[in-house]
Write an enzyme that holds these catalytic residues in place. Structure first.
Site, PDB file in Angstrom:
ATOM      1  N   ASP A 120     -15.515  21.862  27.929  1.00 40.14           N
ATOM      2  CA  ASP A 120     -15.221  20.465  28.270  1.00 40.14           C
ATOM      3  C   ASP A 120     -15.554  20.142  29.724  1.00 40.14           C
ATOM      4  O   ASP A 120     -15.861  21.028  30.524  1.00 40.14           O
ATOM      5  CB  ASP A 120     -13.742  20.156  27.982  1.00 40.14           C
ATOM      6  CG  ASP A 120     -12.785  21.234  28.512  1.00 40.14           C
ATOM      7  OD1 ASP A 120     -13.201  22.035  29.360  1.00 40.14           O
ATOM      8  OD2 ASP A 120     -11.636  21.255  28.076  1.00 40.14           O
ATOM      9  N   ASN A 177       0.974  21.339  25.176  1.00 41.11           N
ATOM     10  CA  ASN A 177       1.147  20.541  23.950  1.00 41.11           C
ATOM     11  C   ASN A 177       0.267  21.064  22.805  1.00 41.11           C
ATOM     12  O   ASN A 177       0.093  20.394  21.797  1.00 41.11           O
ATOM     13  CB  ASN A 177       0.866  19.055  24.210  1.00 41.11           C
ATOM     14  CG  ASN A 177      -0.573  18.791  24.651  1.00 41.11           C
ATOM     15  OD1 ASN A 177      -1.419  19.691  24.650  1.00 41.11           O
ATOM     16  ND2 ASN A 177      -0.868  17.554  25.032  1.00 41.11           N
ATOM     17  N   GLU A 191      -6.631  16.861  22.314  1.00 37.44           N
ATOM     18  CA  GLU A 191      -5.207  16.555  22.411  1.00 37.44           C
ATOM     19  C   GLU A 191      -4.596  16.418  21.017  1.00 37.44           C
ATOM     20  O   GLU A 191      -5.329  16.263  20.024  1.00 37.44           O
ATOM     21  CB  GLU A 191      -5.032  15.227  23.169  1.00 37.44           C
ATOM     22  CG  GLU A 191      -5.498  15.278  24.626  1.00 37.44           C
ATOM     23  CD  GLU A 191      -4.495  15.949  25.565  1.00 37.44           C
ATOM     24  OE1 GLU A 191      -3.750  16.843  25.129  1.00 37.44           O
ATOM     25  OE2 GLU A 191      -4.480  15.566  26.757  1.00 37.44           O
TER      26      GLU A 191
HETATM   27  C1  GLP Z   1      -6.894  22.279  30.504  1.00 39.08           C
HETATM   28  C2  GLP Z   1      -8.241  22.635  29.833  1.00 39.08           C
HETATM   29  C3  GLP Z   1      -8.026  23.613  28.703  1.00 39.08           C
HETATM   30  C4  GLP Z   1      -7.023  24.652  29.157  1.00 39.08           C
HETATM   31  C5  GLP Z   1      -5.660  24.017  29.290  1.00 39.08           C
HETATM   32  C6  GLP Z   1      -4.623  24.908  29.937  1.00 39.08           C
HETATM   33  O1  GLP Z   1      -6.664  20.949  30.668  1.00 39.08           O
HETATM   34  N1  GLP Z   1      -9.042  21.548  29.382  1.00 39.08           N
HETATM   35  O2  GLP Z   1      -9.274  24.199  28.308  1.00 39.08           O
HETATM   36  O3  GLP Z   1      -6.944  25.703  28.238  1.00 39.08           O
HETATM   37  O4  GLP Z   1      -5.729  22.745  29.882  1.00 39.08           O
HETATM   38  O5  GLP Z   1      -4.817  25.019  31.295  1.00 39.08           O
HETATM   39  P1  GLP Z   1      -4.218  26.167  32.191  1.00 39.08           P
HETATM   40  O6  GLP Z   1      -4.967  27.407  31.806  1.00 39.08           O
HETATM   41  O7  GLP Z   1      -4.493  25.761  33.600  1.00 39.08           O
HETATM   42  O8  GLP Z   1      -2.773  26.269  31.861  1.00 39.08           O
END
Ligand code: GLP
Length: 247
Positions: free
Chosen positions: A72, A141, A148
């Protein structure tokens, strides 16, 4: 009940999670030198990427024939912005492992025509053949990539409105919440599910509820990661804190 195909590895902490994930990824790269890797951003895979860099520098594991596709990218941040996932990937991995820049793919969050960009990105993934190993983090979530809750299980690369809770969670990287983009381009859940193998990483109590739902919950678009129960080759590496509600 978790499906039998869902392999769960519980580890002590973030560092052990990172080392275990690196072992699996390095083995894949050594077995298949032209593998296609699906990569993730966020805090979760940073330790994994550090391990890959260390291994590349000490044992010389080669990434010159590897191709990568990222999950993404934020919409509206210039590529060079310190918070773009393009910059994140260059700084945390690509600049240090000798991978040709043209082998690395991240959605373009600066384009004028987003629908065209979604098609272009989906076509790149298809043209590379199946992703051999997809790395995933998880949102508290239950989001995967930026899919989402409510995202279609069959979705392809698309534009998504970020939930307020996701923007809050990611605000720690920005000067203020107002700077966190409101939209992103993400591979769809359907795109992710086409990967041959998936490795989901989670660390910390903030992920415990999402991990419980992913393993034991109902398979529902309200918890996007729950679809992984139906994937034929998925491994979860979770630390004790992330696994704490499953015991
Ligand atoms: C982000 C990314 C995800 C990621 C998630 C958790 O927003 N788009 O790919 O797995 O949220 O993030 P983190 O690893 O910083 O907890």
């Amino acid at each position: 009940m978790p499906q039998d195909n869902m392999k769960i590895i519980v580890v002590e902490d973030y560092n052990e999670m990172s080392r275990k994930a690196a072992e699996i990824l390095i083995k894949k790269v050594q077995e298949k030198q032209n593998a296609v890797l699906g990569l993730a951003t966020g805090s979760t895979p940073v330790g994994l990427y550090e391990e890959l860099i260390k291994d590349h520098q000490t044992t010389g594991t080669s990434y010159k024939d590897i191709h990568t596709v990222n999950l993404d990218e934020y919409i509206g941040l210039p590529k060079e912005d310190k918070n773009s996932y393009y910059t994140f990937m260059c700084e945390h991995l690509f600049n240090h492992i000798g991978i040709p820049a043209e082998h690395t793919h991240i959605p373009n969050g600066e384009t004028k025509d987003f629908l065209e960009e979604c098609d272009r990105y989906e076509n790149i993934i298809e043209s590379l053949g199946q992703v051999d190993l997809q790395i995933l983090g998880i949102g508290s979530n239950g989001h995967i990539g930026f899919n989402e809750p409510g995202s279609s299980f069959t979705g392809k690369t698309h534009i998504i409105d970020l939930k307020e809770s996701t923007r809050q969670a990611n605000a720690r990287f920005f000067e203020s919440i107002d700077e966190v983009p409101k939209q992103a381009i993400t591979m769809g859940v359907g795109t992710i599910m086409k990967s041959k193998e998936i490795l989901l990483l989670a660390s910390g109590t903030a992920k415990a509820e999402a991990i419980h739902g992913t393993i034991h919950g109902e398979i529902t678009e309200e918890l996007p990661a729950s679809i992984l129960q139906t994937h034929p080759n998925v491994t979860l590496i979770v630390d004790k804190d992330a696994y704490s509600l499953c015991e």
